[in-house]
Design an enzyme around this catalytic site. Structure first.
Site, mmCIF file in Angstrom:
data_model
loop_
_atom_site.group_PDB
_atom_site.id
_atom_site.type_symbol
_atom_site.label_atom_id
_atom_site.label_comp_id
_atom_site.label_asym_id
_atom_site.label_seq_id
_atom_site.Cartn_x
_atom_site.Cartn_y
_atom_site.Cartn_z
ATOM 1 N N ASN A 1 10.939 0.505 19.206
ATOM 2 C CA ASN A 1 11.828 0.078 18.118
ATOM 3 C C ASN A 1 12.550 1.327 17.611
ATOM 4 O OD1 ASN A 1 13.023 -0.790 15.760
ATOM 5 N ND2 ASN A 1 11.096 -1.128 14.660
ATOM 6 N N LYS B 1 14.846 1.491 15.444
ATOM 7 C CA LYS B 1 15.262 1.344 14.037
ATOM 8 C C LYS B 1 16.727 1.792 13.882
ATOM 9 C CE LYS B 1 10.489 2.026 12.714
ATOM 10 N NZ LYS B 1 9.546 2.369 11.686
ATOM 11 N N HIS C 1 9.632 -7.315 11.068
ATOM 12 C CA HIS C 1 9.090 -5.960 10.903
ATOM 13 C C HIS C 1 8.858 -5.722 9.410
ATOM 14 C CE1 HIS C 1 8.892 -1.614 10.743
ATOM 15 N NE2 HIS C 1 8.598 -1.636 12.024
ATOM 16 N N GLU D 1 9.549 -3.411 7.569
ATOM 17 C CA GLU D 1 10.716 -2.867 6.855
ATOM 18 C C GLU D 1 11.701 -3.985 6.501
ATOM 19 O OE1 GLU D 1 11.618 0.204 9.715
ATOM 20 O OE2 GLU D 1 9.766 1.231 9.152
ATOM 21 N N GLU E 1 0.914 -4.632 13.039
ATOM 22 C CA GLU E 1 1.349 -3.321 12.570
ATOM 23 C C GLU E 1 0.888 -3.121 11.130
ATOM 24 O OE1 GLU E 1 4.886 -1.740 14.930
ATOM 25 O OE2 GLU E 1 5.707 -2.943 13.316
ATOM 26 N N GLY F 1 4.664 5.168 10.797
ATOM 27 C CA GLY F 1 5.329 6.434 10.501
ATOM 28 C C GLY F 1 4.489 7.412 9.703
ATOM 29 N N SER G 1 2.094 4.466 14.405
ATOM 30 C CA SER G 1 1.750 5.846 14.774
ATOM 31 C C SER G 1 1.122 5.974 16.162
ATOM 32 C CB SER G 1 0.847 6.475 13.703
ATOM 33 O OG SER G 1 1.558 6.594 12.475
HETATM 34 C C1 PEP Z 1 7.200 0.643 13.765
HETATM 35 O O1 PEP Z 1 7.921 0.876 12.817
HETATM 36 O O2 PEP Z 1 7.237 -0.456 14.344
HETATM 37 C C2 PEP Z 1 6.280 1.681 14.191
HETATM 38 C C3 PEP Z 1 5.229 1.317 14.870
HETATM 39 O O3 PEP Z 1 6.581 2.955 13.800
HETATM 40 P P1 PEP Z 1 5.808 4.288 14.195
HETATM 41 O O4 PEP Z 1 5.429 4.179 15.652
HETATM 42 O O5 PEP Z 1 6.795 5.379 13.955
HETATM 43 O O6 PEP Z 1 4.615 4.372 13.327
#
Ligand code: PEP
Length: 251
Positions: free
Chosen positions: A12, A14, A98, A100, A168, A174, A213
């Site tokens: 992703n 973003k 997601h 966000e 998630e 992040g 992460s």
């Molecule tokens: C995400 O936002 O879907 C995600 C998993 O981000 P990150 O891998 O940066 O933690």
């Protein structure tokens, strides 16, 4: 038991990426050849790059996806993009819900259910995201939150081809933090149970990704957890080497 589910590693991007980022995709396409026998790869760039990426990836083992869609196929919705338009631009999948989108855009489980249905209407796979906040985990609410999100946002009629679920934890996105493999196993086992109860045999074939992460250094451990069928990767998906390094957990 050997799982019949083929793993999927999805990136992703973003709100990151420029026309020049095509060079990064080209590196992913090159590296993907050695991995394609074992794992499906999907890159979800911002909408501005969708059609260029899809053209470059055409005929390669890497699929291209989108990050959100509107529920209507077309109309007076300034700034929005329909699932049909994403399909037309070359997308094969779309991320729905997601965290966000849930937090910055106030998207509810009901909204996400409608978006997943829109994705199916357009012939896209919907990757529906669920996960608890840090406060919810501390309050021992993880399973209850995930259950509510699954029940509210997944439409009837899911199949392995139409639906992917991504667990998630919001606090892991992040942050560099990840749940323990035991914690991941608990949630993924619960999601598998709910998918089975809801969709019967089809529920056993639906892939459940872990996201939050994931990096090359922890992918092996996380991807080995029962009912983890791949990863949804944010930050580390922007660099071909890291993205491929995560997918290499399945080599
Ligand atoms: C995400 O936002 O879907 C995600 C998993 O981000 P990150 O891998 O940066 O933690």
């Amino acid at each position: 038991m050997v799982s019949a589910r083929r793993p999927l590693v999805a990136g992703n991007w973003k709100m990151n990426g420029w026309q020049r980022s095509t060079a990064e995709l080209a590196k992913i396409l090159t590296g993907a050849r050695a991995l394609a026998a074992k794992v499906d790869l999907l890159v979800c760039p911002p909408a501005t790059l969708l059609s260029g990426f899809a053209a470059l990836a055409s005929g390669s083992p890497v699929a291209i996806g989108a990050q959100d869609c509107h529920v209507e196929p077309a109309g007076a919705f300034t700034g929005d993009i329909s699932a049909e338009m994403l399909k037309d631009a070359g997308a094969e999948a779309v991320i729905v819900g997601h965290s966000e989108r849930r937090s910055h855009h106030g998207e509810t489980n009901g909204d996400l259910r409608a978006k997943a249905l829109a994705a199916w209407r357009a012939g896209l796979t919907a990757i529906v995201c669920v996960g608890e906040t840090g406060a919810e985990r501390e309050a021992a609410q993880t399973i209850a939150v995930v259950q509510r999100q699954l029940d509210g946002s997944l439409p009837d009629g899911a199949t392995a081809q139409r639906l992917v679920v991504a667990y998630e934890p919001v606090w892991a996105i992040g942050s560099g933090l990840t749940p323990t493999p035991t914690d991941v196993a608990e949630v993924h086992g619960f999601v598998r149970e709910r998918l089975g109860a809801r969709y019967g045999a089809a529920g056993q074939g639906i892939r459940i990704l872990y996201g939050g992460s994931v990096k090359p250094s922890n992918a092996g451990e996380l991807m080995a957890v029962a009912n983890v069928d791949g990863a949804l990767v944010g930050g580390a998906s922007l660099k071909a080497e890291e993205f491929l390094g995560i997918a290499a957990a399945y080599r």
